[in-house]
Scaffold this active site. Sequence first.
Site, PDB file in Angstrom:
ATOM      1  N   ASN A 130       1.061  -1.356   0.135  1.00  0.00           N
ATOM      2  CA  ASN A 130      -0.242  -0.215  -0.387  1.00  0.00           C
ATOM      3  C   ASN A 130       1.580   1.327  -0.191  1.00  0.00           C
ATOM      4  O   ASN A 130       0.593   2.185  -0.445  1.00  0.00           O
ATOM      5  CB  ASN A 130      -0.953   0.489   1.529  1.00  0.00           C
ATOM      6  CG  ASN A 130      -1.231   1.217   1.486  1.00  0.00           C
ATOM      7  OD1 ASN A 130      -3.075   1.977   1.340  1.00  0.00           O
ATOM      8  ND2 ASN A 130      -0.715   1.685   2.573  1.00  0.00           N
ATOM      9  N   TYR A 163       2.834   9.800 -11.226  1.00  0.00           N
ATOM     10  CA  TYR A 163       1.824   8.497 -10.552  1.00  0.00           C
ATOM     11  C   TYR A 163       1.514   7.689 -11.336  1.00  0.00           C
ATOM     12  O   TYR A 163       0.969   6.562 -11.527  1.00  0.00           O
ATOM     13  CB  TYR A 163       1.492  10.120  -9.658  1.00  0.00           C
ATOM     14  CG  TYR A 163       0.237   9.320  -8.365  1.00  0.00           C
ATOM     15  CD1 TYR A 163       0.514   7.990  -7.613  1.00  0.00           C
ATOM     16  CD2 TYR A 163      -1.237   9.496  -8.816  1.00  0.00           C
ATOM     17  CE1 TYR A 163      -0.046   7.719  -7.184  1.00  0.00           C
ATOM     18  CE2 TYR A 163      -1.721   9.108  -7.512  1.00  0.00           C
ATOM     19  CZ  TYR A 163      -1.521   8.124  -6.347  1.00  0.00           C
ATOM     20  OH  TYR A 163      -2.050   7.295  -5.555  1.00  0.00           O
ATOM     21  N   LYS A 166       1.419   3.992 -11.869  1.00  0.00           N
ATOM     22  CA  LYS A 166      -0.038   3.650 -11.050  1.00  0.00           C
ATOM     23  C   LYS A 166      -0.821   2.047 -12.571  1.00  0.00           C
ATOM     24  O   LYS A 166      -0.791   1.125 -12.071  1.00  0.00           O
ATOM     25  CB  LYS A 166      -0.945   3.950 -10.690  1.00  0.00           C
ATOM     26  CG  LYS A 166      -1.238   4.320  -9.246  1.00  0.00           C
ATOM     27  CD  LYS A 166      -0.697   3.658  -8.280  1.00  0.00           C
ATOM     28  CE  LYS A 166      -0.649   4.219  -7.487  1.00  0.00           C
ATOM     29  NZ  LYS A 166      -0.102   3.440  -5.571  1.00  0.00           N
TER      30      LYS A 166
HETATM   31  P1  NAD Z   1      -0.656   8.812   3.246  1.00  0.00           P
HETATM   32  O1  NAD Z   1       0.541   9.460   2.460  1.00  0.00           O
HETATM   33  O2  NAD Z   1      -1.229   9.046   3.920  1.00  0.00           O
HETATM   34  O3  NAD Z   1       0.197   7.081   3.306  1.00  0.00           O
HETATM   35  C1  NAD Z   1       0.874   6.660   2.350  1.00  0.00           C
HETATM   36  C2  NAD Z   1       2.252   5.566   3.416  1.00  0.00           C
HETATM   37  O4  NAD Z   1       2.704   5.039   2.346  1.00  0.00           O
HETATM   38  C3  NAD Z   1       2.631   6.039   5.249  1.00  0.00           C
HETATM   39  O5  NAD Z   1       2.467   5.391   5.573  1.00  0.00           O
HETATM   40  C4  NAD Z   1       3.904   6.039   4.485  1.00  0.00           C
HETATM   41  O6  NAD Z   1       4.770   5.572   5.359  1.00  0.00           O
HETATM   42  C5  NAD Z   1       4.079   5.318   3.367  1.00  0.00           C
HETATM   43  N1  NAD Z   1       5.371   5.596   2.798  1.00  0.00           N
HETATM   44  C6  NAD Z   1       5.689   6.879   1.402  1.00  0.00           C
HETATM   45  N2  NAD Z   1       6.845   6.185   1.200  1.00  0.00           N
HETATM   46  C7  NAD Z   1       7.569   6.092   1.970  1.00  0.00           C
HETATM   47  C8  NAD Z   1       8.693   5.032   1.575  1.00  0.00           C
HETATM   48  N3  NAD Z   1      10.154   5.915   0.838  1.00  0.00           N
HETATM   49  N4  NAD Z   1       9.104   4.022   1.740  1.00  0.00           N
HETATM   50  C9  NAD Z   1       7.718   3.416   2.970  1.00  0.00           C
HETATM   51  N5  NAD Z   1       6.747   3.671   3.044  1.00  0.00           N
HETATM   52  C10 NAD Z   1       6.326   4.741   2.337  1.00  0.00           C
HETATM   53  O7  NAD Z   1      -1.033   8.124   1.722  1.00  0.00           O
HETATM   54  P2  NAD Z   1      -2.707   7.690   1.714  1.00  0.00           P
HETATM   55  O8  NAD Z   1      -3.752   7.950   0.839  1.00  0.00           O
HETATM   56  O9  NAD Z   1      -2.912   6.126   2.538  1.00  0.00           O
HETATM   57  O10 NAD Z   1      -2.259   6.176   0.017  1.00  0.00           O
HETATM   58  C11 NAD Z   1      -1.930   4.838  -0.082  1.00  0.00           C
HETATM   59  C12 NAD Z   1      -2.073   4.383  -0.922  1.00  0.00           C
HETATM   60  O11 NAD Z   1      -3.181   4.499  -1.432  1.00  0.00           O
HETATM   61  C13 NAD Z   1      -1.003   5.226  -1.887  1.00  0.00           C
HETATM   62  O12 NAD Z   1       0.192   4.074  -2.600  1.00  0.00           O
HETATM   63  C14 NAD Z   1      -2.161   5.828  -2.755  1.00  0.00           C
HETATM   64  O13 NAD Z   1      -0.751   6.009  -3.896  1.00  0.00           O
HETATM   65  C15 NAD Z   1      -2.994   5.432  -2.879  1.00  0.00           C
HETATM   66  N6  NAD Z   1      -3.707   5.765  -3.453  1.00  0.00           N
HETATM   67  C16 NAD Z   1      -4.759   6.995  -2.750  1.00  0.00           C
HETATM   68  C17 NAD Z   1      -5.151   7.914  -2.915  1.00  0.00           C
HETATM   69  C18 NAD Z   1      -5.763   9.006  -1.622  1.00  0.00           C
HETATM   70  O14 NAD Z   1      -6.834   9.615  -2.727  1.00  0.00           O
HETATM   71  N7  NAD Z   1      -5.683   8.678  -0.733  1.00  0.00           N
HETATM   72  C19 NAD Z   1      -5.831   7.665  -3.756  1.00  0.00           C
HETATM   73  C20 NAD Z   1      -6.069   6.956  -4.716  1.00  0.00           C
HETATM   74  C21 NAD Z   1      -5.014   5.776  -4.345  1.00  0.00           C
END
Ligand code: NAD
Length: 245
Positions: free
Chosen positions: A88, A153, A157
């Site tokens: 994730n 990005y 994906k």
């Molecule tokens: P967030 O920024 O709140 O959390 C991201 C997580 O990834 C954190 O736990 C962080 O520790 C970890 N992370 C980031 N960089 C890292 C690294 N270099 N090494 C290890 N861990 C790392 O983001 P989120 O919104 O919870 O996103 C989680 C996933 O969901 C991601 O893959 C993101 O692309 C995807 N996503 C999010 C959304 C949204 O709208 N929030 C939409 C589609 C997909």
Amino acid sequence: MVKNKVVVVTGGTRGIGYEIVRLFKENGANVILFGSKEESVNKAQETLKKDGYEVDGFYPNLSSFEEVEITFKEIVKKYGRIDILINNAGISANKKIDDTTSKEFADIMDINVTAIFNTTKAVVPHMKENGGGVILNTSSMVSIYGQPAGVGYPSSKFAVNGLTKSLARELAPYNIRVNAVAPGVTNTDMIASLPKEQIEPLIKSIPLGRIGEPRDIANAFLFLASDMASYITGNILSVDGAARS
Ligand code: NAD
């Protein structure tokens, strides 16, 4: 639905990953969370502990196959196996191509794609030995049509979808299912960091009329991880209020 399963969640310290950790704990799993730093891993563990949930935490460099492999061996030594891997962790981008450096593009591919390759490569031998497993990846709604800035990005994906579909085919003979969840706009720090001009029109265009909550996304992971999804593999499940970008 996942009682006593051993589950590793990368990016489990906040946002969607943190909610996955909570939901899987609520459903009786043994969860191990990965984060990028010791401080954020400790903070997530403390918050979970206040609610009565004990969770092991690690912070391997996901770009290093060797570090990830050592961490997974440690987990298998303690828990005996890994049943479910949830990839994730991810970072986003929103700059136009003129302002984006090749290094920034490579950094996104590194954490959003190569890290998934590394964790998956490290877990597969253990799952094969254990007679099967489940690997779930976090994709995004931008993996369908792209987005008008931050090209790294959506590119990353699209690659997550490619990894998911290909590995589902490669690993099916070993009883390892591979699927992805493609969230829409979800209420986390990742979205809070984007400019309002970019986010507000997106939210207005969502047919279900609201932004997604981390629990909406975690529920999809729980379903795909469980035996209810035992005949589902190679799928990208959209959880986006029909937004699809
Ligand atoms: P967030 O920024 O709140 O959390 C991201 C997580 O990834 C954190 O736990 C962080 O520790 C970890 N992370 C980031 N960089 C890292 C690294 N270099 N090494 C290890 N861990 C790392 O983001 P989120 O919104 O919870 O996103 C989680 C996933 O969901 C991601 O893959 C993101 O692309 C995807 N996503 C999010 C959304 C949204 O709208 N929030 C939409 C589609 C997909």
